[in-house]
Design an enzyme around this catalytic site. Structure first.
Site, PDB file in Angstrom:
ATOM      1  N   HIS A 191     -21.249  55.224 -30.910  1.00 53.75           N
ATOM      2  CA  HIS A 191     -20.515  54.185 -30.184  1.00 53.75           C
ATOM      3  C   HIS A 191     -21.349  52.933 -29.931  1.00 53.75           C
ATOM      4  O   HIS A 191     -20.819  51.892 -29.508  1.00 53.75           O
ATOM      5  CB  HIS A 191     -20.015  54.746 -28.848  1.00 53.75           C
ATOM      6  N   SER A 246     -17.397  66.951 -43.232  1.00 54.65           N
ATOM      7  CA  SER A 246     -17.578  68.394 -43.050  1.00 54.65           C
ATOM      8  C   SER A 246     -16.205  69.053 -43.071  1.00 54.65           C
ATOM      9  O   SER A 246     -15.329  68.708 -42.277  1.00 54.65           O
ATOM     10  CB  SER A 246     -18.279  68.685 -41.718  1.00 54.65           C
ATOM     11  N   ASP A 281     -16.804  50.744 -32.874  1.00 52.77           N
ATOM     12  CA  ASP A 281     -15.825  50.725 -31.783  1.00 52.77           C
ATOM     13  C   ASP A 281     -14.559  51.449 -32.221  1.00 52.77           C
ATOM     14  O   ASP A 281     -14.381  51.802 -33.397  1.00 52.77           O
ATOM     15  CB  ASP A 281     -15.515  49.291 -31.337  1.00 52.77           C
TER      16      ASP A 281
END
Length: 455
Positions: A425, A372, A429
């Protein structure tokens, strides 16, 4: 009633038209060849009146505007013929017929508002209307084809006859054959386990997963207490509902795009000679695709019920775009296979369709990663929201000319852009996100690397 029969009436009723109606089956009178009176003729295939409902077209859309009718009352159509074009605030969609039959009623005028799940038009069809989600050809086609090969025509619970043959119309089989799809591997949603056109398109990822809803006969309804009313389910934007469940992880870095500014300036005029508007976005997408080859987990989706990660071999990179209809996020298909100019061409086409409200569901389907460019409106840092079922998205800030030290310690002007990554998450990681970002950054700070190939 099955087979063929004639019904005659004599005496005072000779001059009257004979009509026998029972339920939704209509028997039509025909003059008898001999003798007084009139005859009533019917066969095993009886005309039926069914309503064609507007199906869910995805993206949380609940209503659309009818922009154009391709048919009128009295027209005879076949399945997959175009019926009308409808437009939402995000996409323009051509609605095709599920039936062979005659149009008897249009429920909306041009520019009228049609609601998802409500009637769009009525058909007079020669088929079983119970399964509105299936094609209109009767199962007799499959049964005849099976019997011609000596196969039994009894459908098993899994949607196959005893010999293992999948229930599907010839039109669906043709689509499967043209795309080399094994119908036994396609999850069926039609009545009695019939494989529908939409099932094949979902399997091919042409339309979003979940667009075709299973027939009620395939969905077990939980028992309810007698006399206790069931409250209606609230209308929910599924995309938003799923997104809020994701534990978002953020990572930011800055990129010196000074060399990219020079390269783009050199190529811009040449691209223009080919009729292509070259912005920075194609470079961002190609760099992301090259980096995704090294870190494919960022190009995956998370299957929560199965607690598994699904890796995607293709890079369909979604790009947020501002249009007169609002923010939309279509994607460029197979970026890993395209050059910078090819990506630029597709981006320009998406933006042009978005500007006139002509994006289609296929433009939004099967995205695997997202970028974006918030910098277009002046932002520097952002915290983009992951688009489910994707697991990562990047927000690109405005490129600014800032003082930086060169290799000899001198202060020089540099074109600096900030990127803000957000990831799921549960899957990504911090080390993986940072490593991917560093590689993406390397491609943009040394754009000639993009010309050497991805591997």
């Amino acid at each position: 009633m099955a087979g063929l029969f004639h019904l005659r009436r004599y005496g005072a009723s000779i001059a009257r038209q004979c009509l026998l109606q029972r339920g939704s089956t209509r028997l039509r009178p025909t003059p008898h060849a001999s003798g007084p009176g009139c005859g009533l003729h019917t066969s095993a295939v009886l005309d039926r009146l069914v309503s064609f409902h507007l199906s869910d077209i995805g993206e949380g859309i609940r209503e659309v505007t009818v922009k154009e009718w391709y048919v009128k009352v009295g027209d005879v159509v076949e399945q997959f013929d175009n019926l009308c074009e409808v437009q939402s605030d995000k996409a323009s969609v051509t609605i095709t017929s599920r039936y062979d039959g005659k149009i008897v009623k249009l429920h909306h005028d041009v520019d009228g508002v049609a609601l998802v799940g409500k009637p769009l038009l009525d058909f007079d069809v020669e088929d079983d209307p119970e399964d509105e989600g299936s094609s209109s050809s009767s199962s007799s086609s499959d049964e005849e084809e099976a019997s011609s090969k000596g196969e039994p025509a009894v459908a098993a619970a899994a949607g196959q006859i005893a010999s293992g043959k999948v229930l599907a119309t010839p039109a669906v089989r043709r689509i499967a054959m043209e795309n080399r799809v094994d119908l036994t591997k396609v999850p069926a949603t039609g009545r009695n386990g019939r494989v529908l056109k939409g099932d094949v398109l979902e399997f091919l990822q042409v339309i979003p997963k979940g667009t075709v809803k299973p027939h009620p006969t395939l969905v077990a309804s939980p028992p309810t207490a007698p006399g206790k009313p069931v409250p209606p389910a609230p209308a929910i934007d599924l995309t938003q509902a799923e997104t809020v469940k994701i534990p978002h992880f953020a990572y930011c870095d800055e990129v010196d795009v000074s060399k990219l500014v020079d390269v783009r300036a050199q190529l811009k005029a040449e691209a223009a000679r080919h009729g292509i508007k070259l912005t920075y976005m194609p470079f961002f997408l190609k760099a992301a695709s090259n980096a995704l080859l090294q870190y494919p987990i960022l190009n995956s989706s998370y299957d929560e019920p199965a607690e598994s990660v699904v890796y995607k071999s293709y890079h369909n990179i979604s790009v947020a775009m501002q249009t007169p209809q609002g923010l939309v996020v279509p994607n460029v298909k197979h970026v890993e296979q395209k050059s910078i100019l090819q990506i630029a061409t597709e981006l320009n086409a998406l933006q042009e369709r978005g500007a006139r409200g002509a994006l289609t569901p296929n433009d939004f389907a099967s995205g695997t990663f997202a970028l974006s460019n918030i910098g277009i409106v002046g932002g520097t840092y952002t915290h983009p929201v992951v688009i489910t079922p994707q697991v990562a998205i990047g927000g690109l800030g405005k490129t600014r000319v800032l003082p930086r030290f060169d290799g000899e310690g001198r202060v020089v002007p540099a074109h600096i852009m900030v990127v803000s990554w957000t990831a799921d998450h549960r899957v990504i990681d911090g080390v993986t996100m940072a490593s991917f970002s560093n590689l993406w950054k390397q491609y943009l700070e040394n754009p000639n690397l993009l010309m050497l190939g991805a591997k």
